[in-house]
Design a protein around this motif. Structure first.
Motif, PDB file in Angstrom:
ATOM      1  N   VAL A   1       0.847  -1.192   0.000  1.00 48.31           N
ATOM      2  CA  VAL A   1       0.000   0.000   0.000  1.00 48.31           C
ATOM      3  C   VAL A   1       0.883   1.242   0.000  1.00 48.31           C
ATOM      4  O   VAL A   1       2.063   1.176   0.339  1.00 48.31           O
ATOM      5  N   LYS A   2       0.302   2.366  -0.380  1.00 52.46           N
ATOM      6  CA  LYS A   2       1.004   3.642  -0.213  1.00 52.46           C
ATOM      7  C   LYS A   2       0.943   4.036   1.253  1.00 52.46           C
ATOM      8  O   LYS A   2       1.939   4.373   1.892  1.00 52.46           O
ATOM      9  N   ALA A   3      -0.258   4.013   1.790  1.00 55.10           N
ATOM     10  CA  ALA A   3      -0.530   4.257   3.204  1.00 55.10           C
ATOM     11  C   ALA A   3      -1.962   3.808   3.438  1.00 55.10           C
ATOM     12  O   ALA A   3      -2.710   3.542   2.496  1.00 55.10           O
ATOM     13  N   LEU A   4      -2.339   3.726   4.699  1.00 51.53           N
ATOM     14  CA  LEU A   4      -3.687   3.285   5.042  1.00 51.53           C
ATOM     15  C   LEU A   4      -4.521   4.451   5.563  1.00 51.53           C
ATOM     16  O   LEU A   4      -3.996   5.398   6.153  1.00 51.53           O
TER      17      LEU A   4
ATOM     18  N   LYS B   1      -7.562  14.596   0.954  1.00 53.29           N
ATOM     19  CA  LYS B   1      -7.975  13.712  -0.133  1.00 53.29           C
ATOM     20  C   LYS B   1      -7.452  12.286   0.054  1.00 53.29           C
ATOM     21  O   LYS B   1      -8.017  11.347  -0.490  1.00 53.29           O
ATOM     22  N   PHE B   2      -6.347  12.110   0.805  1.00 52.44           N
ATOM     23  CA  PHE B   2      -5.745  10.784   1.022  1.00 52.44           C
ATOM     24  C   PHE B   2      -5.551  10.052  -0.309  1.00 52.44           C
ATOM     25  O   PHE B   2      -5.876   8.871  -0.447  1.00 52.44           O
ATOM     26  N   ALA B   3      -5.033  10.770  -1.297  1.00 53.56           N
ATOM     27  CA  ALA B   3      -4.865  10.206  -2.648  1.00 53.56           C
ATOM     28  C   ALA B   3      -3.933   8.995  -2.624  1.00 53.56           C
ATOM     29  O   ALA B   3      -2.824   9.054  -2.096  1.00 53.56           O
ATOM     30  N   GLY B   4      -4.416   7.918  -3.205  1.00 56.62           N
ATOM     31  CA  GLY B   4      -3.607   6.707  -3.299  1.00 56.62           C
ATOM     32  C   GLY B   4      -3.606   5.854  -2.048  1.00 56.62           C
ATOM     33  O   GLY B   4      -3.024   4.771  -2.039  1.00 56.62           O
ATOM     34  N   PHE B   5      -4.255   6.338  -0.981  1.00 59.25           N
ATOM     35  CA  PHE B   5      -4.307   5.581   0.260  1.00 59.25           C
ATOM     36  C   PHE B   5      -5.282   4.408   0.102  1.00 59.25           C
ATOM     37  O   PHE B   5      -6.217   4.457  -0.685  1.00 59.25           O
ATOM     38  N   THR B   6      -5.069   3.363   0.867  1.00 54.59           N
ATOM     39  CA  THR B   6      -5.946   2.197   0.861  1.00 54.59           C
ATOM     40  C   THR B   6      -6.769   2.191   2.140  1.00 54.59           C
ATOM     41  O   THR B   6      -6.212   2.260   3.239  1.00 54.59           O
ATOM     42  N   ASP B   7      -8.083   2.116   2.004  1.00 55.47           N
ATOM     43  CA  ASP B   7      -8.938   2.029   3.186  1.00 55.47           C
ATOM     44  C   ASP B   7      -8.714   0.681   3.867  1.00 55.47           C
ATOM     45  O   ASP B   7      -8.502  -0.329   3.202  1.00 55.47           O
ATOM     46  N   VAL B   8      -8.768   0.672   5.188  1.00 54.09           N
ATOM     47  CA  VAL B   8      -8.497  -0.572   5.917  1.00 54.09           C
ATOM     48  C   VAL B   8      -9.501  -1.671   5.565  1.00 54.09           C
ATOM     49  O   VAL B   8      -9.159  -2.861   5.615  1.00 54.09           O
ATOM     50  N   THR B   9     -10.724  -1.301   5.195  1.00 57.63           N
ATOM     51  CA  THR B   9     -11.698  -2.333   4.808  1.00 57.63           C
ATOM     52  C   THR B   9     -11.315  -2.962   3.462  1.00 57.63           C
ATOM     53  O   THR B   9     -11.514  -4.160   3.251  1.00 57.63           O
ATOM     54  N   ASP B  10     -10.757  -2.144   2.554  1.00 61.35           N
ATOM     55  CA  ASP B  10     -10.279  -2.683   1.278  1.00 61.35           C
ATOM     56  C   ASP B  10      -9.047  -3.564   1.495  1.00 61.35           C
ATOM     57  O   ASP B  10      -8.868  -4.586   0.812  1.00 61.35           O
TER      58      ASP B  10
ATOM     59  N   LEU C   1       1.745  -7.986  -4.164  1.00 63.66           N
ATOM     60  CA  LEU C   1       0.421  -7.688  -4.700  1.00 63.66           C
ATOM     61  C   LEU C   1       0.114  -6.222  -4.404  1.00 63.66           C
ATOM     62  O   LEU C   1      -0.082  -5.842  -3.251  1.00 63.66           O
ATOM     63  N   TRP C   2       0.096  -5.412  -5.449  1.00 64.65           N
ATOM     64  CA  TRP C   2       0.014  -3.955  -5.286  1.00 64.65           C
ATOM     65  C   TRP C   2      -1.435  -3.500  -5.151  1.00 64.65           C
ATOM     66  O   TRP C   2      -2.268  -3.765  -6.020  1.00 64.65           O
ATOM     67  N   LEU C   3      -1.701  -2.766  -4.067  1.00 65.18           N
ATOM     68  CA  LEU C   3      -3.013  -2.163  -3.853  1.00 65.18           C
ATOM     69  C   LEU C   3      -2.980  -0.663  -4.143  1.00 65.18           C
ATOM     70  O   LEU C   3      -3.946   0.045  -3.911  1.00 65.18           O
ATOM     71  N   THR C   4      -1.860  -0.198  -4.638  1.00 66.39           N
ATOM     72  CA  THR C   4      -1.693   1.184  -5.056  1.00 66.39           C
ATOM     73  C   THR C   4      -0.840   1.170  -6.318  1.00 66.39           C
ATOM     74  O   THR C   4      -0.337   0.125  -6.715  1.00 66.39           O
ATOM     75  N   GLU C   5      -0.656   2.309  -6.947  1.00 63.69           N
ATOM     76  CA  GLU C   5       0.170   2.347  -8.160  1.00 63.69           C
ATOM     77  C   GLU C   5       1.618   2.068  -7.819  1.00 63.69           C
ATOM     78  O   GLU C   5       2.139   2.538  -6.805  1.00 63.69           O
ATOM     79  N   LYS C   6       2.280   1.316  -8.687  1.00 64.30           N
ATOM     80  CA  LYS C   6       3.706   1.076  -8.484  1.00 64.30           C
ATOM     81  C   LYS C   6       4.463   2.393  -8.659  1.00 64.30           C
ATOM     82  O   LYS C   6       4.147   3.167  -9.575  1.00 64.30           O
TER      83      LYS C   6
END
Length: 248
Positions: A196-199, A212-221, A242-247
């Motif tokens: 992740v980028k950040a949570l 905006k928390f752009a690129g952040f991953t929600d903890v539920t996701d 396994l990327w949950l954000t952009e490389k």
């Protein structure tokens, strides 16, 4: 192998008391897993366990206060989980923390000492303690949560990025051990890294309503992605980032 693999599975979650841990406990419990959380904060852990148990309709969710900085304590935890529930099918490693600096030269090596313990030593201990149990499972999974910064460090995040990169390398070595143990038939257990980028979670959004928390991953996701590691055969996820954000 869908999330049906989680029905009746026994999953340990390290760092279960934080927002990501709470989400993971609940998602895994709702999938029918028996979930055993650990955290170094007993009160926070108890709240997370109670929340998951209640929201998942009386699922089996328990908590252990474990010192993951002590290998023997971690081994005792792994042995206790397998003894109590007859198996261990997963270890989700959610132990986190961050320290950074304004610039590279202002990096405090005290931050490195702290992060090396929190982000590397705990991974070493959980992976060593749970390896044999996970290998005995038909669908054992070791899941590390990592950060994009490990692959693209910034000047002020030297200590954090280096610790995350070390944790990733250790987890990939674990994946190779699973690969070798599988022989010609391929691995039956797997070690995977979710990047992740950040949570972000609801309390963060409430504190900063304009962010905006752009690129952040929600903890539920993130929790959904954790459960998804059991969706695929071991050979497809073992040793994978396994990327949950952009490389980067």
């Amino acid at each position: 192998m869908g999330n049906g693999a989680l029905n009746g599975a026994v999953i340990a979650v390290a760092g279960a008391g934080g927002p990501a841990g709470r989400a993971a406990l609940l998602r895994l419990a709702r999938a029918g897993a028996t979930v055993v959380g650990s955290d170094n904060d007993p009160e926070r852990l108890a709240e997370a366990v109670d929340h998951a148990r209640y929201e998942a309709g009386g699922a089996t969710v328990t908590g252990d206060t474990v010192d993951l900085l002590d290998l023997n304590s971690t081994r005792d935890w792994a042995n206790r989980v397998e003894k109590d529930f007859g198996r261990i099918d997963g270890l989700v490693h959610l132990v986190g923390g961050w320290r950074g600096s304004e610039t590279f030269v202002k990096t405090s090596l005290d931050d490195w000492d702290f992060l090396e313990l929190l982000l590397v030593k705990t991974v070493q201990h959980t992976s060593l303690a749970f390896f044999e149990g996970l290998q005995r499972s038909e669908h054992g999974r070791y899941v590390l949560i990592s950060a994009a910064g490990a692959s693209h460090p910034t000047a002020g995040n030297a200590a954090y990025a280096a610790a995350k990169a070390a944790a990733e390398a250790w987890t990939l070595a674990l994946a190779d051990a699973f690969h070798k143990a599988g022989g010609a038939a391929g691995p039956t257990s797997a070690a995977a890294i979710l990047v992740v980028k950040a949570l972000v979670h609801d309390a963060m959004r409430a504190d900063r309503p304009n962010a905006k928390f752009a690129g952040f991953t929600d903890v539920t996701d993130l929790a959904e992605a954790i459960a998804g590691v059991w969706d695929k055969p071991a050979s497809e996820v073992n040793g994978q980032r396994l990327w949950l954000t952009e490389k980067p």
